[in-house]
Design a protein around this motif. Structure first.
Motif, PDB file in Angstrom:
ATOM      1  N   VAL A  72     -29.217 -52.514 -31.199  1.00  0.00           N
ATOM      2  CA  VAL A  72     -27.858 -53.071 -31.196  1.00  0.00           C
ATOM      3  C   VAL A  72     -26.952 -52.254 -30.271  1.00  0.00           C
ATOM      4  CG1 VAL A  72     -25.819 -53.561 -32.625  1.00  0.00           C
ATOM      5  CG2 VAL A  72     -28.114 -54.075 -33.508  1.00  0.00           C
ATOM      6  N   VAL A  73     -27.063 -50.924 -30.341  1.00  0.00           N
ATOM      7  CA  VAL A  73     -26.263 -50.053 -29.467  1.00  0.00           C
ATOM      8  C   VAL A  73     -26.594 -50.343 -28.000  1.00  0.00           C
ATOM      9  CG1 VAL A  73     -25.920 -47.649 -28.735  1.00  0.00           C
ATOM     10  CG2 VAL A  73     -26.018 -48.212 -31.176  1.00  0.00           C
ATOM     11  N   GLN A  74     -27.877 -50.469 -27.718  1.00  0.00           N
ATOM     12  CA  GLN A  74     -28.276 -50.695 -26.329  1.00  0.00           C
ATOM     13  C   GLN A  74     -27.792 -52.054 -25.824  1.00  0.00           C
ATOM     14  OE1 GLN A  74     -32.528 -49.812 -26.353  1.00  0.00           O
ATOM     15  NE2 GLN A  74     -32.078 -47.697 -25.694  1.00  0.00           N
ATOM     16  N   GLU A  75     -27.799 -53.054 -26.687  1.00  0.00           N
ATOM     17  CA  GLU A  75     -27.315 -54.374 -26.269  1.00  0.00           C
ATOM     18  C   GLU A  75     -25.825 -54.319 -25.923  1.00  0.00           C
ATOM     19  OE1 GLU A  75     -28.342 -57.123 -25.240  1.00  0.00           O
ATOM     20  OE2 GLU A  75     -26.526 -58.344 -25.379  1.00  0.00           O
ATOM     21  N   LEU A  76     -25.025 -53.628 -26.744  1.00  0.00           N
ATOM     22  CA  LEU A  76     -23.589 -53.537 -26.434  1.00  0.00           C
ATOM     23  C   LEU A  76     -23.367 -52.690 -25.176  1.00  0.00           C
ATOM     24  CD1 LEU A  76     -21.509 -53.336 -29.734  1.00  0.00           C
ATOM     25  CD2 LEU A  76     -22.537 -55.299 -28.603  1.00  0.00           C
ATOM     26  N   PHE A  77     -24.117 -51.619 -25.025  1.00  0.00           N
ATOM     27  CA  PHE A  77     -23.991 -50.776 -23.833  1.00  0.00           C
ATOM     28  C   PHE A  77     -24.303 -51.602 -22.573  1.00  0.00           C
ATOM     29  CE2 PHE A  77     -25.193 -47.848 -20.548  1.00  0.00           C
ATOM     30  CZ  PHE A  77     -24.482 -46.681 -20.781  1.00  0.00           C
ATOM     31  N   ARG A  78     -25.434 -52.323 -22.603  1.00  0.00           N
ATOM     32  CA  ARG A  78     -25.838 -53.150 -21.443  1.00  0.00           C
ATOM     33  C   ARG A  78     -24.766 -54.174 -21.113  1.00  0.00           C
ATOM     34  NH1 ARG A  78     -31.367 -53.061 -23.136  1.00  0.00           N
ATOM     35  NH2 ARG A  78     -30.781 -54.568 -24.735  1.00  0.00           N
ATOM     36  N   THR A  79     -24.197 -54.812 -22.140  1.00  0.00           N
ATOM     37  CA  THR A  79     -23.179 -55.835 -21.901  1.00  0.00           C
ATOM     38  C   THR A  79     -21.923 -55.216 -21.296  1.00  0.00           C
ATOM     39  OG1 THR A  79     -24.015 -57.034 -23.807  1.00  0.00           O
ATOM     40  CG2 THR A  79     -21.861 -57.694 -22.974  1.00  0.00           C
ATOM     41  N   ALA A 136     -22.669 -54.490 -17.750  1.00  0.00           N
ATOM     42  CA  ALA A 136     -22.720 -55.721 -16.941  1.00  0.00           C
ATOM     43  C   ALA A 136     -21.325 -56.296 -16.730  1.00  0.00           C
ATOM     44  CB  ALA A 136     -23.622 -56.749 -17.625  1.00  0.00           C
ATOM     45  N   ASN A 137     -20.458 -56.160 -17.725  1.00  0.00           N
ATOM     46  CA  ASN A 137     -19.090 -56.691 -17.619  1.00  0.00           C
ATOM     47  C   ASN A 137     -18.160 -55.752 -16.848  1.00  0.00           C
ATOM     48  OD1 ASN A 137     -19.763 -58.993 -19.032  1.00  0.00           O
ATOM     49  ND2 ASN A 137     -18.913 -58.302 -20.993  1.00  0.00           N
ATOM     50  N   GLY A 138     -18.653 -54.582 -16.481  1.00  0.00           N
ATOM     51  CA  GLY A 138     -17.844 -53.651 -15.676  1.00  0.00           C
ATOM     52  C   GLY A 138     -16.976 -52.701 -16.481  1.00  0.00           C
ATOM     53  N   TYR A 139     -17.190 -52.601 -17.789  1.00  0.00           N
ATOM     54  CA  TYR A 139     -16.371 -51.694 -18.611  1.00  0.00           C
ATOM     55  C   TYR A 139     -17.052 -50.348 -18.843  1.00  0.00           C
ATOM     56  CZ  TYR A 139     -13.909 -56.019 -19.352  1.00  0.00           C
ATOM     57  OH  TYR A 139     -13.236 -57.180 -19.148  1.00  0.00           O
ATOM     58  N   VAL A 140     -18.308 -50.244 -18.447  1.00  0.00           N
ATOM     59  CA  VAL A 140     -18.988 -48.942 -18.477  1.00  0.00           C
ATOM     60  C   VAL A 140     -19.405 -48.640 -17.048  1.00  0.00           C
ATOM     61  CG1 VAL A 140     -21.144 -47.812 -19.127  1.00  0.00           C
ATOM     62  CG2 VAL A 140     -19.748 -48.882 -20.877  1.00  0.00           C
ATOM     63  N   ILE A 160     -19.340 -41.539 -22.298  1.00  0.00           N
ATOM     64  CA  ILE A 160     -20.087 -41.985 -23.479  1.00  0.00           C
ATOM     65  C   ILE A 160     -21.570 -41.637 -23.370  1.00  0.00           C
ATOM     66  CG2 ILE A 160     -18.474 -43.813 -24.129  1.00  0.00           C
ATOM     67  CD1 ILE A 160     -20.467 -45.809 -22.858  1.00  0.00           C
ATOM     68  N   THR A 161     -21.908 -40.769 -22.394  1.00  0.00           N
ATOM     69  CA  THR A 161     -23.277 -40.228 -22.363  1.00  0.00           C
ATOM     70  C   THR A 161     -23.188 -38.716 -22.254  1.00  0.00           C
ATOM     71  OG1 THR A 161     -23.391 -40.498 -19.957  1.00  0.00           O
ATOM     72  CG2 THR A 161     -24.275 -42.285 -21.305  1.00  0.00           C
ATOM     73  N   ARG A 162     -24.282 -38.056 -22.541  1.00  0.00           N
ATOM     74  CA  ARG A 162     -24.347 -36.597 -22.511  1.00  0.00           C
ATOM     75  C   ARG A 162     -25.695 -36.149 -21.974  1.00  0.00           C
ATOM     76  NH1 ARG A 162     -19.689 -36.938 -23.346  1.00  0.00           N
ATOM     77  NH2 ARG A 162     -18.357 -35.750 -24.756  1.00  0.00           N
ATOM     78  N   ASP A 163     -25.743 -34.884 -21.511  1.00  0.00           N
ATOM     79  CA  ASP A 163     -27.029 -34.270 -21.165  1.00  0.00           C
ATOM     80  C   ASP A 163     -27.626 -33.745 -22.462  1.00  0.00           C
ATOM     81  OD1 ASP A 163     -27.083 -34.394 -18.194  1.00  0.00           O
ATOM     82  OD2 ASP A 163     -25.170 -33.366 -18.485  1.00  0.00           O
ATOM     83  N   VAL A 167     -22.874 -39.452 -29.315  1.00  0.00           N
ATOM     84  CA  VAL A 167     -22.944 -39.813 -30.734  1.00  0.00           C
ATOM     85  C   VAL A 167     -21.764 -40.665 -31.206  1.00  0.00           C
ATOM     86  CG1 VAL A 167     -21.981 -37.562 -31.367  1.00  0.00           C
ATOM     87  CG2 VAL A 167     -23.242 -38.878 -33.079  1.00  0.00           C
ATOM     88  N   TRP A 168     -20.549 -40.435 -30.704  1.00  0.00           N
ATOM     89  CA  TRP A 168     -19.431 -41.213 -31.265  1.00  0.00           C
ATOM     90  C   TRP A 168     -19.522 -42.672 -30.854  1.00  0.00           C
ATOM     91  CZ3 TRP A 168     -16.489 -43.854 -27.935  1.00  0.00           C
ATOM     92  CH2 TRP A 168     -16.229 -43.325 -26.665  1.00  0.00           C
ATOM     93  N   PHE A 169     -20.073 -42.910 -29.644  1.00  0.00           N
ATOM     94  CA  PHE A 169     -20.204 -44.296 -29.198  1.00  0.00           C
ATOM     95  C   PHE A 169     -21.224 -45.021 -30.065  1.00  0.00           C
ATOM     96  CE2 PHE A 169     -22.161 -47.595 -26.580  1.00  0.00           C
ATOM     97  CZ  PHE A 169     -21.049 -48.275 -26.114  1.00  0.00           C
ATOM     98  N   ASP A 170     -22.346 -44.351 -30.346  1.00  0.00           N
ATOM     99  CA  ASP A 170     -23.367 -45.045 -31.140  1.00  0.00           C
ATOM    100  C   ASP A 170     -22.938 -45.202 -32.605  1.00  0.00           C
ATOM    101  OD1 ASP A 170     -25.641 -42.346 -31.652  1.00  0.00           O
ATOM    102  OD2 ASP A 170     -25.350 -43.902 -33.150  1.00  0.00           O
ATOM    103  N   ALA A 171     -22.215 -44.199 -33.137  1.00  0.00           N
ATOM    104  CA  ALA A 171     -21.892 -44.264 -34.571  1.00  0.00           C
ATOM    105  C   ALA A 171     -20.967 -45.435 -34.916  1.00  0.00           C
ATOM    106  CB  ALA A 171     -21.278 -42.944 -35.032  1.00  0.00           C
ATOM    107  N   VAL A 172     -19.943 -45.695 -34.103  1.00  0.00           N
ATOM    108  CA  VAL A 172     -19.034 -46.804 -34.483  1.00  0.00           C
ATOM    109  C   VAL A 172     -19.736 -48.154 -34.438  1.00  0.00           C
ATOM    110  CG1 VAL A 172     -16.776 -45.768 -34.000  1.00  0.00           C
ATOM    111  CG2 VAL A 172     -18.017 -46.935 -32.152  1.00  0.00           C
TER     112      VAL A 172
END
Ligand SMILES: [Zn+2]
Length: 595
Positions: free
Chosen positions: A104-111, A114-118, A230-233, A255-260
């Motif tokens: 679910v997290v990956q689907e929202l991240f991909r979207t 793709a929409n240009g917000y990440v 929203i990513t880390r090493d 972690v905060w992006f995935d937790a919400v």
């Protein structure tokens, strides 16, 4: 009329057991609210889980000589058991290390991408030279360049209060192992919050019934929104679902992006487990549904701005437009319910400072309902509140035991001794009618207060009726009515009816005691349902894991006056609440620090 209500409860972090400050902020309030909403006939979906990713889990794991997964496993179980012990009626309490959550997290991240917000950006970041992992700002300390204080952290100086960047610190060092962090340029993905600010502002304008301070705070944030990484090493977290990144060993979603996103993934997991994989949509894609998010005040930003921003971006509703994710358009939060902090001797009950009362210890010695009651009447509903053993003992002994416990015990005892069953009432006097009416009149008042999360008000109103009933018994003196059994039985009937009513009024708050009172009145079966801790598996995963769930639909408690059944046999009651040793008020139990 039933309406769908999503109760979205903050996700406790899996780096240790929870203390009573945590559960007073999110656990108990969300459960009381959900229990009332169910009794009032609404279709509640209550979800949450354990937040298991991020650096703090890795740090804890190294301390304990475990892998991050083992640490997450350990504390997920502890936290789930504590929440079950408190009686928190989750439809699903799960965790963030499931394959479902990852997908679910990956689907929202991909979207969002793709929409240009990440968007990818290069930034200077601190890493640990020995592990290659990102060192989060608060894990770096050094000398403040402004005031010279030597214990300044990478995000701020506690001495002068200035906001800092880790690179500003003089003589920076890792708080984990003391080594000097390395500052490298690294590429990361950023959530482009400025491109969502317009849509967020329009949406916040519709939140007219929010508490003014939450609304104002959120609107102020909009003006200064910057893109947020929203990513880390890191090698512990959800992999980035983009070509060239997915297999990168040291890049993970933060972690905060995935937790919400857990609110959504837990709803979807619940639906899969319910046998109807589409059932979650009733709470997420429905103009009639309402969603209530429960959290401590330090988490408001994530729920009033960032999570709605993620949803708007994934719906394709920001400045750059776009297409909705595979889930379709998702609803934004209806209500943010935040609490203040429960402190001990003035210190925030933070696990790091030693002023800690663990839920586990508390439940073992005092049971769940004493804590639930204390949180409702004396908890941090509107302001930071200090926990003291003195106040705890006073509330339990003088209110729960003396007032409510005593009313239950003496009215049922007298009916048992004199009649052996619930007696019939004869003609009612004005005093009888007045008490019965006061109990009936309390339903809309107390119910409205539970539903608006005014826990102190609801409890006070319910306990006011308890007080009236105690006064009624003292005035009517049924124990002196040996020569007038008809009148004695009428008084006892009226008292028992009001016990039944007060028990209903208090059921959302005191569900364990409510079940006992129900049974003491001769009831059979489940009055107030409790969650169950069950072991589940997931397709594609080897290990099973514990979750909380329950059947809350078939409980008998409903939000209405229920006439007691004349002739129901009554046994001799055992006291529902026992008094605490007054010595506890001075010293606290042996296991607890005083402050
Ligand atoms: Zn300073």
């Amino acid at each position: 009329m039933t309406s769908p209500i999503l109760t979205a409860v903050a996700w406790p972090y899996a780096n240790g057991p929870r203390h009573i400050g945590h559960v007073s902020g999110f656990g108990v309030p969300s459960d009381v609210f959900s229990r009332y909403m169910r009794m009032a006939g609404n279709d509640v979906l209550m979800v949450s889980g354990t937040d298991e990713h991020g650096t703090a889990i890795q740090v804890q794991a190294e301390k304990e000589g475990l892998t991050p997964q083992q640490t997450a496993d350990k504390y997920h179980r502890v936290i789930a058991e504590d929440l079950a012990g408190l009686g928190c009626c989750y439809d699903l309490y799960t965790r963030t290390t499931t394959l479902n959550h990852r997908a679910v997290v990956q689907e929202l991240f991909r979207t969002l991408h793709a929409n240009g917000y990440v968007v990818a950006q290069r930034q200077q970041g601190a890493i640990s030279p020995s592990t290659g992992r990102t060192l989060p700002d608060r894990y770096i300390e050094g000398t403040c360049p402004i005031c010279g204080f030597d214990g300044a952290r990478g995000d701020q100086c506690d001495n002068c209060g200035r906001q800092l960047d880790p690179i500003d610190l003089i003589n920076p060092r890792s708080r984990i192992n003391g080594e000097t962090p390395q500052f490298i340029e690294t590429e990361h993905f950023f959530l482009d919050l400025p491109a969502l600010a317009g849509a967020l502002g329009k949406w916040l304008e519709t939140r007219t019934d929010w508490r003014p301070n939450v609304l104002k705070f959120s609107e102020n944030l909009l003006a200064e929104l910057r893109p947020r990484a929203i990513t880390r090493d890191l090698d512990w977290g959800v992999p980035i679902p983009l070509e060239g990144w997915e297999d990168a060993p040291m890049k993970r979603i933060y972690v905060w992006f995935d937790a919400v996103i857990g609110y959504l993934s837990a709803s979807i997991e619940w639906a899969k487990r319910s046998g109807d994989p589409e059932a979650w949509r009733r709470w997420w894609q429905n103009d009639d549904a309402r969603s209530y998010y429960f959290m401590g005040k330090d988490n408001i930003t994530f729920h009033s701005v960032i999570w709605p921003g993620i949803l708007l971006g994934a719906n394709g509703q920001g400045d750059r437009g776009g297409e909705p994710s595979a889930f379709g358009r998702l609803d934004l939060p209806t209500e943010i319910v935040s609490s203040e902090f429960l402190t001990m001797s003035g210190s925030k009950l933070a696990s790091s400072r030693g002023h800690v009362i663990y839920v586990r210890d508390f439940l073992r010695d005092f049971g769940p309902d004493a804590l639930r009651y204390f949180i409702a009447v004396n908890g941090p509903e509107n302001q930071d509140t200090d926990f003291t053993w003195e106040e705890f003992v006073r509330r339990i002994n003088f209110e729960l035991a003396n007032e409510w416990g005593n009313l239950v015990n003496r009215s049922i005892s007298m009916a048992h001794k004199n009649v052996g069953a619930i007696p019939a009432a004869g003609e009612l006097t004005a005093d009888d009618e007045a008490l019965l009416q006061a109990a009936r009149d309390a339903y809309p008042v107390v119910g409205d207060a539970w539903g608006r999360c005014k826990f102190k008000l609801a409890t006070t109103e319910a306990m006011r009726v308890v007080g009236l009933a105690n006064k009624y018994l003292s005035d009517q003196q049924p124990w002196k009515l040996k020569d007038d059994p008809a009148r004695r039985d009428t008084v006892l009937h009226v008292a028992l009816q009001v016990v039944q009513d007060c028990n209903t009024l208090l059921t959302p708050l005191l569900p364990h005691a409510a079940q006992e009172v129900f049974e003491a009145l001769g009831g059979e079966g489940v009055w107030a349902a409790q969650p169950e801790l069950v072991e589940v598996t997931e397709p594609g995963a080897e290990a099973s894991y514990p979750v909380l769930r329950g059947d809350y639909v078939n409980q008998q408690a409903v939000w209405a006056s229920r006439p007691i059944a004349v002739g129901t046999p009554l046994a001799k009651p055992t006291p529902i609440f026992t008094k605490l040793d007054p010595k506890l008020a001075e010293t606290g139990p042996e296991w607890a620090p005083i402050g």
